[in-house]
Motif scaffolding. Structure first.
Motif, PDB file in Angstrom:
ATOM      1  N   SER A  45     -63.926 -35.199-119.511  1.00 34.91           N
ATOM      2  CA  SER A  45     -65.292 -35.496-119.186  1.00 34.91           C
ATOM      3  C   SER A  45     -66.196 -34.439-119.820  1.00 34.91           C
ATOM      4  CB  SER A  45     -65.403 -35.416-117.555  1.00 34.91           C
ATOM      5  OG  SER A  45     -66.574 -35.659-117.264  1.00 34.91           O
ATOM      6  N   HIS A  46     -65.901 -33.168-120.090  1.00 36.09           N
ATOM      7  CA  HIS A  46     -66.762 -32.191-120.458  1.00 36.09           C
ATOM      8  C   HIS A  46     -66.809 -32.573-122.071  1.00 36.09           C
ATOM      9  CE1 HIS A  46     -68.611 -28.320-121.338  1.00 36.09           C
ATOM     10  NE2 HIS A  46     -67.723 -28.234-122.440  1.00 36.09           N
ATOM     11  N   HIS A  47     -65.847 -32.953-122.783  1.00 36.98           N
ATOM     12  CA  HIS A  47     -66.000 -33.194-124.018  1.00 36.98           C
ATOM     13  C   HIS A  47     -66.939 -34.481-124.352  1.00 36.98           C
ATOM     14  CE1 HIS A  47     -63.076 -30.281-125.803  1.00 36.98           C
ATOM     15  NE2 HIS A  47     -62.094 -30.777-124.831  1.00 36.98           N
ATOM     16  N   ILE A  48     -66.582 -35.418-123.406  1.00 39.93           N
ATOM     17  CA  ILE A  48     -67.448 -36.707-123.562  1.00 39.93           C
ATOM     18  C   ILE A  48     -69.109 -36.182-123.338  1.00 39.93           C
ATOM     19  CG2 ILE A  48     -68.054 -38.890-122.682  1.00 39.93           C
ATOM     20  CD1 ILE A  48     -65.052 -39.070-122.035  1.00 39.93           C
ATOM     21  N   ALA A  79     -70.460 -33.424-123.643  1.00 41.02           N
ATOM     22  CA  ALA A  79     -70.904 -32.509-124.692  1.00 41.02           C
ATOM     23  C   ALA A  79     -71.411 -33.243-125.887  1.00 41.02           C
ATOM     24  CB  ALA A  79     -70.015 -31.309-125.055  1.00 41.02           C
ATOM     25  N   ALA A  80     -70.659 -34.407-126.140  1.00 42.36           N
ATOM     26  CA  ALA A  80     -70.894 -34.905-127.484  1.00 42.36           C
ATOM     27  C   ALA A  80     -72.424 -35.704-127.026  1.00 42.36           C
ATOM     28  CB  ALA A  80     -69.769 -36.274-127.491  1.00 42.36           C
ATOM     29  N   PHE A  81     -72.667 -36.039-125.864  1.00 43.81           N
ATOM     30  CA  PHE A  81     -73.974 -36.955-125.767  1.00 43.81           C
ATOM     31  C   PHE A  81     -75.029 -35.816-125.804  1.00 43.81           C
ATOM     32  CE2 PHE A  81     -71.082 -40.471-124.833  1.00 43.81           C
ATOM     33  CZ  PHE A  81     -71.692 -41.513-125.281  1.00 43.81           C
ATOM     34  N   VAL A  82     -74.822 -35.064-124.598  1.00 42.35           N
ATOM     35  CA  VAL A  82     -75.908 -33.887-124.727  1.00 42.35           C
ATOM     36  C   VAL A  82     -76.236 -33.187-125.843  1.00 42.35           C
ATOM     37  CG1 VAL A  82     -76.355 -31.864-123.352  1.00 42.35           C
ATOM     38  CG2 VAL A  82     -75.087 -33.444-122.166  1.00 42.35           C
ATOM     39  N   THR A  83     -75.331 -32.925-126.712  1.00 44.79           N
ATOM     40  CA  THR A  83     -75.857 -32.290-128.121  1.00 44.79           C
ATOM     41  C   THR A  83     -76.664 -33.155-129.086  1.00 44.79           C
ATOM     42  OG1 THR A  83     -73.689 -33.180-129.049  1.00 44.79           O
ATOM     43  CG2 THR A  83     -73.696 -31.027-128.306  1.00 44.79           C
ATOM     44  N   VAL A  84     -76.683 -34.368-128.614  1.00 45.95           N
ATOM     45  CA  VAL A  84     -77.847 -35.284-129.648  1.00 45.95           C
ATOM     46  C   VAL A  84     -79.037 -35.518-128.748  1.00 45.95           C
ATOM     47  CG1 VAL A  84     -75.955 -36.263-130.838  1.00 45.95           C
ATOM     48  CG2 VAL A  84     -76.741 -37.365-128.674  1.00 45.95           C
ATOM     49  N   ALA A  85     -79.096 -35.062-127.339  1.00 48.82           N
ATOM     50  CA  ALA A  85     -80.251 -35.231-126.689  1.00 48.82           C
ATOM     51  C   ALA A  85     -81.538 -34.285-126.643  1.00 48.82           C
ATOM     52  CB  ALA A  85     -79.802 -35.753-125.208  1.00 48.82           C
ATOM     53  N   ASP A  86     -82.486 -34.759-126.582  1.00 49.05           N
ATOM     54  CA  ASP A  86     -83.734 -33.765-126.113  1.00 49.05           C
ATOM     55  C   ASP A  86     -84.461 -34.325-125.052  1.00 49.05           C
ATOM     56  OD1 ASP A  86     -85.304 -35.812-127.351  1.00 49.05           O
ATOM     57  OD2 ASP A  86     -85.441 -34.871-129.295  1.00 49.05           O
ATOM     58  N   ALA A 140     -76.792 -44.452-121.824  1.00 48.78           N
ATOM     59  CA  ALA A 140     -75.558 -45.054-122.717  1.00 48.78           C
ATOM     60  C   ALA A 140     -74.087 -44.385-122.059  1.00 48.78           C
ATOM     61  CB  ALA A 140     -76.044 -45.001-124.263  1.00 48.78           C
ATOM     62  N   TYR A 141     -74.314 -43.153-121.949  1.00 46.59           N
ATOM     63  CA  TYR A 141     -73.023 -42.439-121.604  1.00 46.59           C
ATOM     64  C   TYR A 141     -72.658 -43.032-120.311  1.00 46.59           C
ATOM     65  CZ  TYR A 141     -70.517 -38.651-119.259  1.00 46.59           C
ATOM     66  OH  TYR A 141     -69.488 -37.889-118.500  1.00 46.59           O
ATOM     67  N   ALA A 145     -73.220 -45.583-118.802  1.00 49.80           N
ATOM     68  CA  ALA A 145     -72.668 -46.902-118.812  1.00 49.80           C
ATOM     69  C   ALA A 145     -71.368 -47.007-119.422  1.00 49.80           C
ATOM     70  CB  ALA A 145     -73.673 -47.831-119.640  1.00 49.80           C
ATOM     71  N   VAL A 146     -71.014 -46.365-120.470  1.00 52.39           N
ATOM     72  CA  VAL A 146     -69.642 -46.267-121.058  1.00 52.39           C
ATOM     73  C   VAL A 146     -68.689 -45.588-119.977  1.00 52.39           C
ATOM     74  CG1 VAL A 146     -68.119 -45.153-122.784  1.00 52.39           C
ATOM     75  CG2 VAL A 146     -70.319 -46.079-123.351  1.00 52.39           C
ATOM     76  N   LEU A 147     -68.923 -44.571-119.418  1.00 55.14           N
ATOM     77  CA  LEU A 147     -68.234 -44.040-118.424  1.00 55.14           C
ATOM     78  C   LEU A 147     -67.760 -45.074-117.101  1.00 55.14           C
ATOM     79  CD1 LEU A 147     -66.542 -41.549-117.792  1.00 55.14           C
ATOM     80  CD2 LEU A 147     -68.431 -40.596-116.429  1.00 55.14           C
ATOM     81  N   GLY A 148     -68.757 -45.880-116.895  1.00 53.16           N
ATOM     82  CA  GLY A 148     -68.732 -46.765-115.929  1.00 53.16           C
ATOM     83  C   GLY A 148     -67.738 -47.796-116.021  1.00 53.16           C
ATOM     84  N   PHE A 149     -67.087 -47.967-117.302  1.00 53.31           N
ATOM     85  CA  PHE A 149     -66.140 -48.976-117.657  1.00 53.31           C
ATOM     86  C   PHE A 149     -64.785 -48.437-117.000  1.00 53.31           C
ATOM     87  CE2 PHE A 149     -69.191 -50.340-120.861  1.00 53.31           C
ATOM     88  CZ  PHE A 149     -69.256 -51.730-120.600  1.00 53.31           C
ATOM     89  N   LEU A 150     -64.689 -47.085-117.239  1.00 55.27           N
ATOM     90  CA  LEU A 150     -63.538 -46.515-116.683  1.00 55.27           C
ATOM     91  C   LEU A 150     -63.656 -46.032-115.187  1.00 55.27           C
ATOM     92  CD1 LEU A 150     -62.784 -44.090-119.702  1.00 55.27           C
ATOM     93  CD2 LEU A 150     -61.815 -46.236-119.287  1.00 55.27           C
ATOM     94  N   ILE A 151     -64.756 -45.619-114.593  1.00 58.37           N
ATOM     95  CA  ILE A 151     -64.757 -45.339-113.343  1.00 58.37           C
ATOM     96  C   ILE A 151     -65.936 -46.132-112.667  1.00 58.37           C
ATOM     97  CG2 ILE A 151     -65.145 -43.109-111.852  1.00 58.37           C
ATOM     98  CD1 ILE A 151     -64.343 -41.447-114.058  1.00 58.37           C
ATOM     99  N   PRO A 152     -65.480 -47.347-111.980  1.00 62.69           N
ATOM    100  CA  PRO A 152     -66.574 -48.165-111.650  1.00 62.69           C
ATOM    101  C   PRO A 152     -67.060 -47.794-110.139  1.00 62.69           C
ATOM    102  CG  PRO A 152     -64.674 -49.356-111.494  1.00 62.69           C
ATOM    103  CD  PRO A 152     -64.194 -47.905-112.290  1.00 62.69           C
TER     104      PRO A 152
END
Length: 480
Positions: A354-357, A359-366, A376-377, A379-386
């Motif tokens: 979860s931290h890796h996922i 971090a990948a999103f947060v690093t591109v956000a401002d 978007a993040y 929503a993607v996680l929601g496919f795995l943990i509804p």
């Protein structure tokens, strides 16, 4: 044979854009879409493999699986009672009469499907369970109308739109409820966010505007994606039994059963519940009181008792609601296990999947892109943990910490999650389970039409999240 092929080609040309997508995906999903339990089991395996690939040991992944299996049981019970109370209210005699009257209103198949969509989304803002159950029963009532030739797949998908479009923007938003109740907040999260009342989440004008836009757009997609009567798959075509069970018969009763058929116990229990609810709403901020899931459940259980009037009718309604929860009860532990494998199985570097996922999103956000990126993040996680509330507990610590650091309005950050949370519901079969049990169909039968909605919703929601975030200022956390 040539005439048959020519006829099919002509029908293809007659299909509108949205109808063509819905029918094509439906044809594919009816053949290839798995049962919802298989979907959840595959998600478990996928997450386990990804956790191992990120450096976690087999022992830690297996340990997280076992530790997390029962982790969502309290929340599962709360959600089960939301569904039970919603079902009881929806099948009460008064509601049943209302459903029959509403089913007589639409004059065409497309109007019927669009009407179901409107009812579903409007009710979901008050109670997602009532929305799903009431709308499903409305679909069955419409399907019993002779001469309407309504596409049962499209109507069933419309009944699900409350859960797939607007529910998380209403009173049953789990994330908003958790953030408004200090007793529901883990201390680690409370220290980051403080208390965020409904006035700063679901009752923001930005949030209410987004809900209205989604309702209007969803109605348009429902209208244009509904197959014409000559191409419709009716309930009869699909072999669905539309007969209604006979209840509350006048058979001879034993003397010991008289209380089951008397409203005395109902009135006394509703009176006790009513006094407690009156105290809750008069001694606390009403918005704070209704945001408690336990208070919410008592309110609708008391309402269900009152609408059913007699204990026997109430108990029969509860008994009928339980089969529709079977999929939820057996699959929710799998999602608890997934959550733990993502958050409790550290790799060699000490970081979890979860931290890796994240971090990948947060690093591109401002501060400007936080809303669409995190939406978007989520929503993607929601496919795995509804799980509306369970997943919020997982995401919130790092999402809200990032919102603090980037000076993003915390209430809107909750709504970013809420709006994005509904998107994967449109194709993830987990939340469809209670509805599918009532309608007597499979997820594969409706996913073509819900996927069509997703194609429109996804870019629209992300755009609105980004645009409305520009209208809100950062507010420091308020501690209890």
């Amino acid at each position: 044979m040539k005439e048959s092929v020519l006829h099919r080609d002509t029908l293809k040309e007659d299909l509108g854009f949205f109808e063509r997508i819905a029918v094509s995906v439906s044809n594919w999903s009816e053949r290839w879409f798995p049962d919802s339990y298989v979907f959840a089991a595959l998600a478990v395996i996928l997450v386990a493999v990804c956790a191992l690939a990120s450096g976690a040991s087999v022992k830690s992944v297996a340990g997280a699986f076992g530790d997390g299996y029962w982790s969502l049981i309290p929340f599962t019970m709360q959600l089960s009672f939301v569904a039970i109370s919603g079902y009881v209210c929806a099948v009460s005699p008064m509601a049943s009469r209302l459903i029959e009257k509403l089913a007589a209103l639409p004059r065409s198949a497309r109007a019927a499907v669009t009407f179901v969509a409107l009812v579903s989304m409007a009710l979901s803002l008050v109670n997602w369970a009532i929305s799903m159950v009431f709308s499903s029963l409305l679909v069955r009532a419409l399907a019993r109308r002779t001469g309407l030739r309504m596409d049962y797949r499209a109507a069933s998908a419309a009944a699900y739109l409350g859960m797939g479009a607007t529910w998380a923007l209403g009173l049953t938003s789990a994330a908003a409820q958790i953030q408004a109740n200090p007793a529901s907040l883990p201390k680690s999260l409370l220290d980051i966010t403080g208390i965020i009342p409904f006035a700063q989440t679901i009752f923001l004008w930005q949030s209410m505007t987004m809900a209205v836009v989604l309702i209007v757009v969803s109605l348009l997609v429902a209208w244009f994606s509904t197959p014409a009567p000559e191409r419709a798959h009716t309930a009869q075509d699909m072999g669905v039994d539309l007969s209604e069970p006979v209840t509350d018969t006048k058979s001879e009763r034993r003397p010991g059963e008289w209380l089951e058929h008397s409203p005395v116990l109902t009135l006394l229990m509703v009176a006790l519940g009513g006094i407690w609810l009156f105290n809750e709403f008069t001694t606390k901020d009403p918005l704070y009181a209704i945001s408690s899931l336990n208070t919410y459940n008592i309110l609708f259980l008391m309402l269900g008792m009152l609408l059913c009037w007699r204990p026997r009718r109430f108990l029969d309604a509860v008994a009928k609601s339980v089969p529709s929860l079977a999929g939820m009860l057996i699959q929710f532990p799998l999602y608890g296990a997934i959550a733990f494998m993502m958050t409790k199985a550290p790799g060699i570097d000490g970081a979890t999947l979860s931290h890796h996922i994240a971090a990948a999103f947060v690093t591109v956000a401002d501060s400007n892109t936080f809303a669409p990126v995190m939406g978007a993040y989520s929503a993607v996680l929601g496919f795995l943990i509804p799980s509306g509330g369970g997943k919020w507990i997982i995401e919130a610590p790092y999402v809200m910490q990032a919102a603090n650091e980037l000076k993003v309005n915390l209430g809107w950050a909750v709504q970013v999650y809420n709006a994005a949370e509904a998107l994967p519901n449109l194709i993830n079969p987990f939340w469809m389970l209670p509805m599918l049990g009532i309608l007597g169909i499979k997820a594969r039968d409706v996913v073509g039409f819900t996927f069509t909605q997703l194609l429109v919703h996804a870019p629209l929601v992300l755009l609105m999240l980004w645009g409305f975030s520009m209208t809100l200022d950062y507010v420091a956390p308020v501690m209890p």
